[in-house]
Design an enzyme around this catalytic site. Structure first.
Site, PDB file in Angstrom:
ATOM      1  N   ARG A  56       0.837  -1.283  -0.019  1.00  0.00           N
ATOM      2  CA  ARG A  56      -0.075  -0.011   0.119  1.00  0.00           C
ATOM      3  C   ARG A  56       0.701   1.407   0.108  1.00  0.00           C
ATOM      4  NH1 ARG A  56      -2.909  -1.469   5.336  1.00  0.00           N
ATOM      5  NH2 ARG A  56      -0.880  -1.933   5.953  1.00  0.00           N
ATOM      6  N   ARG A  57       2.117   1.344   0.708  1.00  0.00           N
ATOM      7  CA  ARG A  57       2.785   2.693   0.829  1.00  0.00           C
ATOM      8  C   ARG A  57       3.641   2.949  -0.460  1.00  0.00           C
ATOM      9  NH1 ARG A  57       5.469   1.064   6.353  1.00  0.00           N
ATOM     10  NH2 ARG A  57       5.105  -0.974   5.652  1.00  0.00           N
ATOM     11  N   TYR A 116      -5.459 -13.662  15.535  1.00  0.00           N
ATOM     12  CA  TYR A 116      -4.505 -13.724  14.812  1.00  0.00           C
ATOM     13  C   TYR A 116      -3.959 -14.863  14.448  1.00  0.00           C
ATOM     14  CZ  TYR A 116       0.394 -13.252  12.931  1.00  0.00           C
ATOM     15  OH  TYR A 116       1.437 -13.424  12.267  1.00  0.00           O
ATOM     16  N   LYS A 134      -4.011 -17.317  11.006  1.00  0.00           N
ATOM     17  CA  LYS A 134      -2.903 -18.214  10.513  1.00  0.00           C
ATOM     18  C   LYS A 134      -3.176 -19.638  10.369  1.00  0.00           C
ATOM     19  CE  LYS A 134       0.075 -14.842   9.368  1.00  0.00           C
ATOM     20  NZ  LYS A 134       0.642 -14.643   8.060  1.00  0.00           N
TER      21      LYS A 134
HETATM   22  P1  NDP Z   1       6.160  -6.229   8.431  1.00  0.00           P
HETATM   23  O1  NDP Z   1       5.091  -5.378   9.173  1.00  0.00           O
HETATM   24  O2  NDP Z   1       7.414  -5.875   8.296  1.00  0.00           O
HETATM   25  O3  NDP Z   1       5.471  -6.429   6.855  1.00  0.00           O
HETATM   26  C1  NDP Z   1       4.346  -6.614   6.348  1.00  0.00           C
HETATM   27  C2  NDP Z   1       3.892  -6.177   5.010  1.00  0.00           C
HETATM   28  O4  NDP Z   1       2.761  -6.414   4.683  1.00  0.00           O
HETATM   29  C3  NDP Z   1       4.307  -4.821   4.514  1.00  0.00           C
HETATM   30  O5  NDP Z   1       5.076  -4.780   3.438  1.00  0.00           O
HETATM   31  C4  NDP Z   1       2.848  -4.141   4.465  1.00  0.00           C
HETATM   32  O6  NDP Z   1       2.953  -3.125   3.470  1.00  0.00           O
HETATM   33  C5  NDP Z   1       2.189  -5.318   3.957  1.00  0.00           C
HETATM   34  N1  NDP Z   1       0.838  -5.161   4.053  1.00  0.00           N
HETATM   35  C6  NDP Z   1       0.096  -5.309   5.405  1.00  0.00           C
HETATM   36  N2  NDP Z   1      -1.436  -5.162   4.993  1.00  0.00           N
HETATM   37  C7  NDP Z   1      -1.361  -4.979   3.701  1.00  0.00           C
HETATM   38  C8  NDP Z   1      -2.431  -5.005   2.940  1.00  0.00           C
HETATM   39  N3  NDP Z   1      -3.721  -4.950   3.300  1.00  0.00           N
HETATM   40  N4  NDP Z   1      -2.416  -4.939   1.320  1.00  0.00           N
HETATM   41  C9  NDP Z   1      -1.055  -4.999   0.972  1.00  0.00           C
HETATM   42  N5  NDP Z   1       0.184  -5.124   1.752  1.00  0.00           N
HETATM   43  C10 NDP Z   1      -0.107  -5.143   3.174  1.00  0.00           C
HETATM   44  O7  NDP Z   1       5.976  -7.645   8.873  1.00  0.00           O
HETATM   45  P2  NDP Z   1       6.505  -8.890   8.598  1.00  0.00           P
HETATM   46  O8  NDP Z   1       7.574  -8.809   7.386  1.00  0.00           O
HETATM   47  O9  NDP Z   1       7.128  -9.634   9.957  1.00  0.00           O
HETATM   48  O10 NDP Z   1       5.083  -9.966   7.965  1.00  0.00           O
HETATM   49  C11 NDP Z   1       5.088 -10.681   6.787  1.00  0.00           C
HETATM   50  C12 NDP Z   1       4.395 -11.634   7.059  1.00  0.00           C
HETATM   51  O11 NDP Z   1       4.807 -12.814   7.667  1.00  0.00           O
HETATM   52  C13 NDP Z   1       3.041 -11.554   7.655  1.00  0.00           C
HETATM   53  O12 NDP Z   1       2.003 -12.524   6.896  1.00  0.00           O
HETATM   54  C14 NDP Z   1       3.013 -12.072   9.041  1.00  0.00           C
HETATM   55  O13 NDP Z   1       1.830 -12.348   9.599  1.00  0.00           O
HETATM   56  C15 NDP Z   1       4.018 -13.219   8.777  1.00  0.00           C
HETATM   57  N6  NDP Z   1       4.725 -13.490  10.207  1.00  0.00           N
HETATM   58  C16 NDP Z   1       5.397 -12.607  10.687  1.00  0.00           C
HETATM   59  C17 NDP Z   1       6.422 -12.994  12.028  1.00  0.00           C
HETATM   60  C18 NDP Z   1       6.896 -11.994  12.762  1.00  0.00           C
HETATM   61  O14 NDP Z   1       7.385 -12.436  13.865  1.00  0.00           O
HETATM   62  N7  NDP Z   1       7.431 -10.794  12.395  1.00  0.00           N
HETATM   63  C19 NDP Z   1       6.316 -14.480  12.302  1.00  0.00           C
HETATM   64  C20 NDP Z   1       5.673 -15.324  11.509  1.00  0.00           C
HETATM   65  C21 NDP Z   1       4.738 -14.781  10.596  1.00  0.00           C
HETATM   66  P3  NDP Z   1       2.100  -1.866   3.469  1.00  0.00           P
HETATM   67  O15 NDP Z   1       1.874  -1.515   4.737  1.00  0.00           O
HETATM   68  O16 NDP Z   1       3.012  -1.037   2.589  1.00  0.00           O
HETATM   69  O17 NDP Z   1       0.841  -2.178   2.849  1.00  0.00           O
HETATM   70  C1  8X3 Z   2       4.049 -13.720  14.205  1.00  0.00           C
HETATM   71  C2  8X3 Z   2       4.870 -14.509  15.349  1.00  0.00           C
HETATM   72  O1  8X3 Z   2       4.542 -15.246  17.883  1.00  0.00           O
HETATM   73  O2  8X3 Z   2       4.079 -12.926  17.379  1.00  0.00           O
HETATM   74  O3  8X3 Z   2       3.312 -14.504  13.552  1.00  0.00           O
HETATM   75  O4  8X3 Z   2       2.403 -14.871  16.732  1.00  0.00           O
HETATM   76  S1  8X3 Z   2       3.923 -14.499  16.723  1.00  0.00           S
END
Ligand code: NDP
Ligand code: 8X3
Length: 251
Positions: free
Chosen positions: A33-34, A152, A156
């Site tokens: 989105r950004r 959440y 998942k």
């Molecule tokens: P970040 O917040 O760093 O990145 C999330 C990304 O998702 C951003 O680029 C954001 O971009 C994009 N995003 C969010 N909502 C939307 C939307 N509605 N439409 C389009 N893009 C969207 O988090 P992570 O990199 O950690 O997360 C990535 C994935 O990994 C997620 O699915 C998360 O649930 C999963 N995950 C993360 C973990 C963690 O501990 N960090 C562990 C396990 C899984 P923008 O805001 O520009 O749209």
């Molecule tokens: C992100 C990891 O442990 O916060 O999916 O759910 S946790």
């Protein structure tokens, strides 16, 4: 020339995947989105690795916009080899009786329905070209449930089920489907979960070495770079200091 489509490429795991796949010579379609952030990232990797990168500014929850920006891509860009369904988030950390219903909508609409909308369009392209690999970013939260995280975790768990279902449905077309399930990764994730409270977010990773986004990008690259007859169904990747969703060995 191989093509990868990555959702959520402005930060964290998605940005790390964009980096690694550009380095590997893939041309990229990046979705988020950004706009400013996405365009900056795309220009940087396109210049650094001499690959073509298209940026699509879209909210994966908005199926009309998503369909428009994806369907107008030139035909040759629709021969997507790798789809990384990564866009996702957690909002809030509260018990079920106190959770904000708008947060619930955001998580379910993004993590589940957004992933489905993208997959519907791109899997049809993959079927047409009889090739493709879908990577679904799940979580330890798709394998376990922890207090205050039920919605959440439910989103998942849905990704976990969809990953298995996609593999069944796409089997006749030779399309690979892989779940990548990380434990705690230090990205913008916790800042988003705590709605911009950076101090609170930082504490999540205090006293241990969390995973970094590149660790997950590396695992995805491992799955994608297997020989044609090998599919990695599911990977659960944890920081060494994290034994389960709720058990972290902090110094
Ligand atoms: P970040 O917040 O760093 O990145 C999330 C990304 O998702 C951003 O680029 C954001 O971009 C994009 N995003 C969010 N909502 C939307 C939307 N509605 N439409 C389009 N893009 C969207 O988090 P992570 O990199 O950690 O997360 C990535 C994935 O990994 C997620 O699915 C998360 O649930 C999963 N995950 C993360 C973990 C963690 O501990 N960090 C562990 C396990 C899984 P923008 O805001 O520009 O749209
Ligand atoms: C992100 C990891 O442990 O916060 O999916 O759910 S946790």
């Amino acid at each position: 020339m191989k093509t990868a489509l990555i959702t959520g490429a402005t930060s964290g795991i998605g940005e790390a995947c964009a980096h690694l796949f550009a380095q590997q010579g893939y041309r990229l379609i990046l979705v988020a989105r950004r706009q400013d952030k996405l365009e900056k990232i795309a220009k940087h990797f396109a210049d650094k690795y001499a690959v073509e990168i298209k940026t699509l500014i879209a909210d994966v929850r908005d199926k009309a916009v998503l369909s428009t920006v994806l369907e107008v891509l030139p035909e040759e860009w629709k021969a997507v080899d790798v789809l990384i369904n990564n866009a996702g988030l957690s909002q809030g950390l509260e018990p079920i009786d106190k959770g904000d219903t708008d947060d619930w909508d955001t998580m379910i609409d993004t993590n589940v329905k957004g992933l489905l909308y993208v997959t519907k369009i791109v899997s049809n392209w993959m079927i047409k070209h009889q090739k493709g690999h879908i990577i679904n970013i799940g979580s330890i939260a798709g394998k376990e449930v922890y207090p205050n995280g039920s919605v959440y975790c439910a989103s998942k768990h849905a990704v976990d089920a969809l990953n298995k279902g996609m593999r069944l449905d796409l089997l006749p077309h030779g399309i690979k489907v892989t779940a990548i399930n990380p434990g705690m990764v230090e990205t913008e994730f916790s800042v988003v979960r705590f709605k911009g409270d950076e101090e609170k977010a930082k504490k999540v990773y205090d006293g241990f070495d969390p995973l970094q986004a590149i660790d997950i990008a590396d695992a995805i690259w491992f799955a994608v770079s297997r020989p044609a007859h090998v599919n990695i169904n599911d990977m659960l990747i944890m920081p060494t200091a994290q034994a389960s969703a709720g058990l972290v060995n902090r110094k």
